[in-house]
Design a protein around this motif. Structure first.
Motif, PDB file in Angstrom:
ATOM      1  N   MET A   1       0.828  -1.204   0.000  1.00 26.33           N
ATOM      2  CA  MET A   1       0.000   0.000   0.000  1.00 26.33           C
ATOM      3  C   MET A   1       0.864   1.255   0.000  1.00 26.33           C
ATOM      4  SD  MET A   1      -3.056   1.091   2.635  1.00 26.33           S
ATOM      5  CE  MET A   1      -3.981   2.616   2.369  1.00 26.33           C
ATOM      6  N   ALA A   2       1.999   1.186   0.695  1.00 28.18           N
ATOM      7  CA  ALA A   2       2.904   2.338   0.769  1.00 28.18           C
ATOM      8  C   ALA A   2       3.752   2.494  -0.486  1.00 28.18           C
ATOM      9  CB  ALA A   2       3.807   2.208   1.992  1.00 28.18           C
ATOM     10  N   GLY A   3       3.732   1.498  -1.374  1.00 27.90           N
ATOM     11  CA  GLY A   3       4.526   1.572  -2.595  1.00 27.90           C
ATOM     12  C   GLY A   3       5.957   1.128  -2.434  1.00 27.90           C
ATOM     13  N   VAL A   4       6.297   0.565  -1.275  1.00 27.19           N
ATOM     14  CA  VAL A   4       7.659   0.077  -1.036  1.00 27.19           C
ATOM     15  C   VAL A   4       7.886  -1.231  -1.780  1.00 27.19           C
ATOM     16  CG1 VAL A   4       9.267  -0.727   0.746  1.00 27.19           C
ATOM     17  CG2 VAL A   4       7.771   1.231   1.193  1.00 27.19           C
ATOM     18  N   GLU A   5       6.850  -2.066  -1.855  1.00 22.93           N
ATOM     19  CA  GLU A   5       6.901  -3.314  -2.617  1.00 22.93           C
ATOM     20  C   GLU A   5       5.870  -3.256  -3.735  1.00 22.93           C
ATOM     21  OE1 GLU A   5       6.759  -7.015  -0.580  1.00 22.93           O
ATOM     22  OE2 GLU A   5       8.079  -6.347   1.046  1.00 22.93           O
ATOM     23  N   ARG A   6       6.217  -3.863  -4.868  1.00 28.63           N
ATOM     24  CA  ARG A   6       5.308  -3.900  -6.012  1.00 28.63           C
ATOM     25  C   ARG A   6       4.479  -5.172  -5.984  1.00 28.63           C
ATOM     26  NH1 ARG A   6       9.089  -3.692 -10.931  1.00 28.63           N
ATOM     27  NH2 ARG A   6       7.098  -3.890 -12.053  1.00 28.63           N
ATOM     28  N   ARG A   7       3.247  -5.065  -6.452  1.00 25.08           N
ATOM     29  CA  ARG A   7       2.361  -6.225  -6.574  1.00 25.08           C
ATOM     30  C   ARG A   7       2.532  -6.837  -7.951  1.00 25.08           C
ATOM     31  NH1 ARG A   7      -2.962  -7.620  -4.540  1.00 25.08           N
ATOM     32  NH2 ARG A   7      -2.893  -9.910  -4.537  1.00 25.08           N
ATOM     33  N   ALA A   8       2.507  -8.145  -8.010  1.00 27.81           N
ATOM     34  CA  ALA A   8       2.628  -8.841  -9.296  1.00 27.81           C
ATOM     35  C   ALA A   8       1.456  -8.485 -10.208  1.00 27.81           C
ATOM     36  CB  ALA A   8       2.662 -10.348  -9.069  1.00 27.81           C
ATOM     37  N   PRO A   9       1.659  -8.464 -11.531  1.00 26.61           N
ATOM     38  CA  PRO A   9       0.539  -8.239 -12.459  1.00 26.61           C
ATOM     39  C   PRO A   9      -0.544  -9.284 -12.259  1.00 26.61           C
ATOM     40  CG  PRO A   9       2.651  -8.161 -13.619  1.00 26.61           C
ATOM     41  CD  PRO A   9       2.943  -8.653 -12.234  1.00 26.61           C
ATOM     42  N   ARG A  10      -1.780  -8.922 -12.621  1.00 25.63           N
ATOM     43  CA  ARG A  10      -2.915  -9.808 -12.410  1.00 25.63           C
ATOM     44  C   ARG A  10      -2.726 -11.168 -13.087  1.00 25.63           C
ATOM     45  NH1 ARG A  10      -6.223  -8.972  -8.120  1.00 25.63           N
ATOM     46  NH2 ARG A  10      -6.650  -6.760  -7.879  1.00 25.63           N
ATOM     47  N   TRP A  11      -2.133 -11.169 -14.290  1.00 21.40           N
ATOM     48  CA  TRP A  11      -1.994 -12.438 -14.999  1.00 21.40           C
ATOM     49  C   TRP A  11      -1.056 -13.380 -14.248  1.00 21.40           C
ATOM     50  CZ3 TRP A  11       2.532 -14.523 -16.769  1.00 21.40           C
ATOM     51  CH2 TRP A  11       3.633 -13.653 -16.919  1.00 21.40           C
ATOM     52  N   MET A  12      -0.035 -12.816 -13.573  1.00 21.78           N
ATOM     53  CA  MET A  12       0.871 -13.663 -12.793  1.00 21.78           C
ATOM     54  C   MET A  12       0.170 -14.181 -11.544  1.00 21.78           C
ATOM     55  SD  MET A  12       4.612 -11.819 -13.121  1.00 21.78           S
ATOM     56  CE  MET A  12       5.533 -13.318 -12.760  1.00 21.78           C
ATOM     57  N   GLN A  13      -0.695 -13.363 -10.951  1.00 21.86           N
ATOM     58  CA  GLN A  13      -1.463 -13.823  -9.801  1.00 21.86           C
ATOM     59  C   GLN A  13      -2.379 -14.985 -10.184  1.00 21.86           C
ATOM     60  OE1 GLN A  13      -3.401 -10.606  -7.583  1.00 21.86           O
ATOM     61  NE2 GLN A  13      -1.967  -9.152  -8.464  1.00 21.86           N
ATOM     62  N   ARG A  14      -3.008 -14.870 -11.355  1.00 23.57           N
ATOM     63  CA  ARG A  14      -3.970 -15.892 -11.775  1.00 23.57           C
ATOM     64  C   ARG A  14      -3.315 -17.231 -12.077  1.00 23.57           C
ATOM     65  NH1 ARG A  14      -6.400 -11.456 -14.611  1.00 23.57           N
ATOM     66  NH2 ARG A  14      -5.250 -12.035 -16.486  1.00 23.57           N
ATOM     67  N   VAL A  15      -2.043 -17.223 -12.546  1.00 22.91           N
ATOM     68  CA  VAL A  15      -1.381 -18.481 -12.922  1.00 22.91           C
ATOM     69  C   VAL A  15      -0.357 -18.924 -11.878  1.00 22.91           C
ATOM     70  CG1 VAL A  15      -1.742 -18.135 -15.384  1.00 22.91           C
ATOM     71  CG2 VAL A  15       0.348 -17.257 -14.348  1.00 22.91           C
ATOM     72  N   CYS A  16      -0.543 -18.453 -10.629  1.00 18.55           N
ATOM     73  CA  CYS A  16       0.294 -18.897  -9.494  1.00 18.55           C
ATOM     74  C   CYS A  16       1.759 -18.499  -9.620  1.00 18.55           C
ATOM     75  CB  CYS A  16       0.199 -20.418  -9.328  1.00 18.55           C
ATOM     76  SG  CYS A  16      -1.406 -21.005  -8.853  1.00 18.55           S
ATOM     77  N   LEU A  17       2.036 -17.339 -10.202  1.00 16.81           N
ATOM     78  CA  LEU A  17       3.424 -16.902 -10.344  1.00 16.81           C
ATOM     79  C   LEU A  17       3.726 -15.633  -9.547  1.00 16.81           C
ATOM     80  CD1 LEU A  17       4.134 -17.568 -14.135  1.00 16.81           C
ATOM     81  CD2 LEU A  17       4.936 -18.882 -12.161  1.00 16.81           C
ATOM     82  N   GLU A  18       2.830 -15.277  -8.635  1.00 16.51           N
ATOM     83  CA  GLU A  18       3.089 -14.085  -7.821  1.00 16.51           C
ATOM     84  C   GLU A  18       4.355 -14.267  -7.001  1.00 16.51           C
ATOM     85  OE1 GLU A  18       0.640 -10.865  -5.121  1.00 16.51           O
ATOM     86  OE2 GLU A  18      -0.212 -12.847  -5.437  1.00 16.51           O
ATOM     87  N   TRP A  19       4.596 -15.484  -6.529  1.00 17.91           N
ATOM     88  CA  TRP A  19       5.810 -15.770  -5.757  1.00 17.91           C
ATOM     89  C   TRP A  19       7.058 -15.496  -6.594  1.00 17.91           C
ATOM     90  CZ3 TRP A  19       9.372 -19.303  -7.477  1.00 17.91           C
ATOM     91  CH2 TRP A  19       8.961 -20.165  -8.499  1.00 17.91           C
ATOM     92  N   LEU A  20       7.019 -15.829  -7.891  1.00 14.49           N
ATOM     93  CA  LEU A  20       8.170 -15.618  -8.767  1.00 14.49           C
ATOM     94  C   LEU A  20       8.441 -14.125  -8.943  1.00 14.49           C
ATOM     95  CD1 LEU A  20      10.333 -16.730 -10.684  1.00 14.49           C
ATOM     96  CD2 LEU A  20       8.609 -16.728 -12.506  1.00 14.49           C
ATOM     97  N   PHE A  21       7.377 -13.348  -9.097  1.00 13.94           N
ATOM     98  CA  PHE A  21       7.533 -11.897  -9.238  1.00 13.94           C
ATOM     99  C   PHE A  21       8.179 -11.302  -7.990  1.00 13.94           C
ATOM    100  CE2 PHE A  21       6.072  -7.540  -8.711  1.00 13.94           C
ATOM    101  CZ  PHE A  21       6.307  -7.000  -9.966  1.00 13.94           C
ATOM    102  N   ARG A  22       7.691 -11.694  -6.822  1.00  9.97           N
ATOM    103  CA  ARG A  22       8.244 -11.157  -5.580  1.00  9.97           C
ATOM    104  C   ARG A  22       9.691 -11.587  -5.396  1.00  9.97           C
ATOM    105  NH1 ARG A  22       5.219 -11.740  -0.234  1.00  9.97           N
ATOM    106  NH2 ARG A  22       6.618 -10.001   0.236  1.00  9.97           N
ATOM    107  N   MET A  23      10.016 -12.831  -5.764  1.00  8.93           N
ATOM    108  CA  MET A  23      11.379 -13.316  -5.627  1.00  8.93           C
ATOM    109  C   MET A  23      12.327 -12.562  -6.550  1.00  8.93           C
ATOM    110  SD  MET A  23      12.878 -17.180  -6.103  1.00  8.93           S
ATOM    111  CE  MET A  23      12.855 -17.078  -7.894  1.00  8.93           C
TER     112      MET A  23
END
Length: 266
Positions: free
Chosen positions: A197-219
């Motif tokens: 919320m503070a903008g310190v970390e970025r959220r993965a794009p929606r398509w990555m969230q939908r295909v279980c790749l949010e962890w990869l984006f954060r890593m």
């Protein structure tokens, strides 16, 4: 309010739609019931499997929401249960908007003071009528008994209905479990929702969230801190799922999805 729950590996998971979770949280918040909600992901599952004390902290929660998409897919693959994802970064703005509408007080606990200051400014713009009961950025070291009691009294004296907690797993779950019966509010562990919320970390794009790749984006955004956690933890989670699938196929009689669900009232 009636809640449904099942078990995935060693953790209980509540089932239901987004609005049902939100309504249940606000039923606790309105009464200032001392309670807590865990937002569970792969890390939560594996930590619970490895650590009995942490597993007890999860088991004592009033609600455990399925955060990560891998948990939802695991529920479907193992038990044929369909469940909507209830993620911390998505849940927090909904709780803030509803708290503003219902005129309930919100307390922020965790993260750095800089992050909290940024959140306060964002709330003034996005939720101008929201009553922020207070904010605490606790030190990263272990707290003294005096600090624990001081923070507990500060939160209770503020009249907060909801306490949003961002300490990271497993610290936030242990803190909430230790405060149940002591803090007169519903506590919700929202993980990385504060820095996002503070903008310190970025959220993965929606398509990555939908295909279980949010962890990869954060890593990839923070490989030094998260590489070991995600690669080792995710691999171990897959191993546990395969063991459970093998156990169910060989040693358990077929059980319908509905028989895997228990109901209780909060």
């Amino acid at each position: 309010m009636l809640m449904q729950q099942t078990r995935l590996l060693t953790i209980p998971l509540n089932l239901g739609g987004y609005s049902h979770f939100v309504d249940s949280i606000f039923e606790l918040a309105t009464k200032r019931t001392s309670s807590y909600v865990c937002v569970a992901n792969v890390h939560t599952c594996v930590e619970s499997y490895r650590n009995k004390d942490f597993s007890n902290a999860i088991a004592q929660a009033d609600m455990v929401t399925p955060d990560g998409m891998p948990l939802n897919l695991a529920l479907r693959w193992l038990y044929q249960l369909k469940q909507e994802r209830i993620a911390g970064p998505d849940l927090m703005p909904v709780l803030l908007r509803e708290s503003e509408k219902r005129k309930l007080k919100v307390f922020f606990y965790g993260c750095t003071q800089e992050v909290l200051d940024t959140i306060k400014e964002k709330c003034r713009v996005d939720f101008p009528q929201l009553e922020i009961a207070g904010m605490i950025s606790p030190p990263y070291r272990a707290l003294t008994n005096e600090e624990v009691l001081s923070y507990q009294q500060t939160i209770n004296d503020s009249g907060a209905n909801l306490v949003l907690v961002s300490l990271g797993c497993p610290k936030q779950e242990r803190w909430m479990a230790s405060m149940k019966g002591k803090i007169d509010a519903v506590m919700i562990g929202v993980g990385a929702a504060f820095p996002m919320m503070a903008g310190v970390e970025r959220r993965a794009p929606r398509w990555m969230q939908r295909v279980c790749l949010e962890w990869l984006f954060r890593m990839l955004c923070n490989p030094r801190r998260l590489f070991k956690r995600y690669v080792v933890t995710n691999t171990y989670f897959l191993y546990l799922l395969l063991l459970e699938k093998f156990r169910l196929s060989l040693f358990s009689p077929p059980i319908t999805p509905q028989r895997r669900i228990v109901e209780y009232y909060i």
